[in-house]
Design a protein around this motif. Structure first.
Motif, short mmCIF file in Angstrom:
data_model
loop_
_atom_site.label_atom_id
_atom_site.label_comp_id
_atom_site.label_asym_id
_atom_site.label_seq_id
_atom_site.Cartn_x
_atom_site.Cartn_y
_atom_site.Cartn_z
N VAL A 1 0.83 -1.21 0.00
CA VAL A 1 0.00 0.00 0.00
C VAL A 1 0.86 1.26 0.00
N SER A 2 1.87 1.30 0.89
CA SER A 2 2.66 2.52 1.08
C SER A 2 4.06 2.46 0.51
N GLY A 3 4.52 1.26 0.19
CA GLY A 3 5.89 1.12 -0.26
C GLY A 3 6.89 1.24 0.87
N ASP A 4 6.41 1.19 2.11
CA ASP A 4 7.27 1.33 3.29
C ASP A 4 6.65 0.57 4.45
N SER A 5 7.33 -0.49 4.88
CA SER A 5 6.80 -1.31 5.98
C SER A 5 7.52 -1.02 7.29
N MET B 1 4.36 6.66 14.12
CA MET B 1 2.96 7.02 13.90
C MET B 1 2.85 8.43 13.33
N MET B 2 3.59 9.35 13.90
CA MET B 2 3.56 10.74 13.46
C MET B 2 4.08 10.87 12.02
N ARG B 3 5.15 10.12 11.71
CA ARG B 3 5.70 10.16 10.35
C ARG B 3 4.71 9.59 9.35
N THR C 1 2.99 11.71 6.14
CA THR C 1 3.28 11.29 4.76
C THR C 1 2.15 10.50 4.12
N GLY C 2 1.06 10.29 4.84
CA GLY C 2 -0.05 9.52 4.28
C GLY C 2 0.31 8.06 4.05
N ALA D 1 -3.37 14.05 9.74
CA ALA D 1 -3.08 12.91 8.88
C ALA D 1 -3.37 13.25 7.42
N GLU D 2 -2.41 12.94 6.58
CA GLU D 2 -2.61 13.07 5.14
C GLU D 2 -3.42 11.89 4.63
N LYS D 3 -4.08 12.08 3.48
CA LYS D 3 -4.83 10.98 2.87
C LYS D 3 -3.88 9.81 2.61
#
Length: 364
Positions: free
Chosen positions: A103-107, A146-148, A152-153, A192-194
């Motif tokens: 989904v995000s490309g970052d786990s 969580m904040m990051r 960055t959505g 939070a960004e989309k």
């Protein structure tokens, strides 16, 4: 990322498959939720496997009911967070990582839950040198995963949510309901960004550690990951993960492992269910869960023994000690369970003579 690391993150280990899925999405014009790297269809294909129109084979990361995966993905496309629940070893962390990667490309935006997880892990902390020198400021603030993720959505992951103290759990309520994280020291907030969402995991055996409040539970859609429904499904899971683990650890190839994998899975399923596969003999169950994760560990250890200290073929003697360690967690009760299984089931089963003898030898 360097190929010398012991375990690559999912987005690096399967970068080729993810790129092929992105191209397939572009060619098909499938809609994607905001900030998602892949469409929901492509995310499901990445998790469950398949063949793309250009012939690219996508390996299955999760073997189980398709509908469970579809519900999990659909949840992330809404404003609900996702809670993956199941007994230990049902691939909750594995599914969480691969969902975030697709989904995000970052786990890597991960909060590991323990009894000592502080509130700062969910919200933010401070660089105290900066704080003392210049006072509260954005430069002095240390954002949590969580904040990051909010900024960055992206998808944030929380492992073992029920192990986190209740007051720290509750910091999630505002984040999940209001999609905002107040920073009262600065008179600011992070919205939070989309694309932002949370995937949390919890195992069934930790229900009484730190139960989730009803207010927090309402913010999650709970998806239960079951144990494999059939022996063949479990054998496939173990075989696939052992093969992947062997490549990562650069273990020598060991032929004819399928028979021992089937035997390990059979033992675990029978002890776990309290009944032999033919339904004729009731069994006592040990204290451990004997999940596919334990089976993978037993087989991988056996392959290492066979490759380095045996003749290169996985044999009953190579898995016997691993099975004993997996089954006998509580020596006062589990040892009797295991001895009874050996004498009433393994001893008289066709083709299990060597296995029985090997297990008796290491159990003595």
């Amino acid at each position: 990322m360097s190929e010398t690391v012991l375990r690559q993150h999912a987005e690096h280990a399967f970068a080729g498959e993810l790129e092929a899925l992105r191209k397939a999405d572009a060619d098909s014009g499938r809609p994607k939720p905001p900030r998602w790297k892949l469409s929901p269809w492509a995310v499901a294909t990445y998790l469950l496997g398949g063949t793309l129109p250009d012939g690219t084979a996508i390996t299955a990361k999760y073997i189980g009911p398709r509908r469970i995966v579809e519900i999990a993905i659909a949840t992330l496309a809404t404003d609900r967070a996702l809670l993956l629940v199941g007994v230990p070893g049902t691939a909750k962390t594995w599914v969480s990582e691969h969902l975030a990667a697709a989904v995000s490309g970052d786990s890597t935006l991960l909060v590991q839950g323990t009894a000592g997880t502080p509130e700062e892990a969910m919200r933010y902390g401070w660089n105290y040198a900066q704080l003392l020198a210049h006072g509260p400021s954005r430069e002095a603030l240390v954002p949590s995963p969580m904040m990051r993720a909010m900024a960055t959505g992206a998808i944030a992951r929380v492992e073992e949510l029920t192990r986190i103290p209740a007051d720290v759990q509750d910091t999630l309520i505002t984040i999940l309901s209001e999609k905002t994280l107040p920073i009262p020291e600065l008179g600011e907030e992070t919205q939070a960004e989309k694309g932002f969402s949370v995937i949390a995991t919890a195992n069934d055996r930790d229900k009484g550690v730190n139960d989730l409040s009803s207010a927090l539970r309402r913010r999650f859609n709970t998806v239960v990951l079951p144990l494999p429904a059939t022996a063949e499904e479990e054998i496939e899971i173990v075989s696939q993960r052992v093969k992947s683990l062997g490549r990562a650890l650069e273990l020598p190839e060991v032929p004819a492992a399928h028979e021992e994998i089937r035997r390990v899975v059979t033992v675990f399923r029978e002890l776990r269910g309290g009944l032999t596969e033919d339904g004729k003999t009731k069994l006592k169950t040990p204290s451990g869960t004997l999940s596919p994760a334990e089976a993978i560990s037993v087989v991988a250890g056996g392959i290492a023994l066979a490759a380095h200290f045996g003749d290169g073929t996985l044999r009953p003697a190579d898995v016997a000690a691993g099975i004993l360690g997996a089954v006998v967690k509580d020596t006062s009760t589990d040892k009797l369970v295991w001895q009874e299984y050996l004498e009433t089931v393994a001893r008289g089963r066709d083709g299990w003579t060597d296995f029985y003898r090997s297990c008796r030898e290491v159990s003595a």
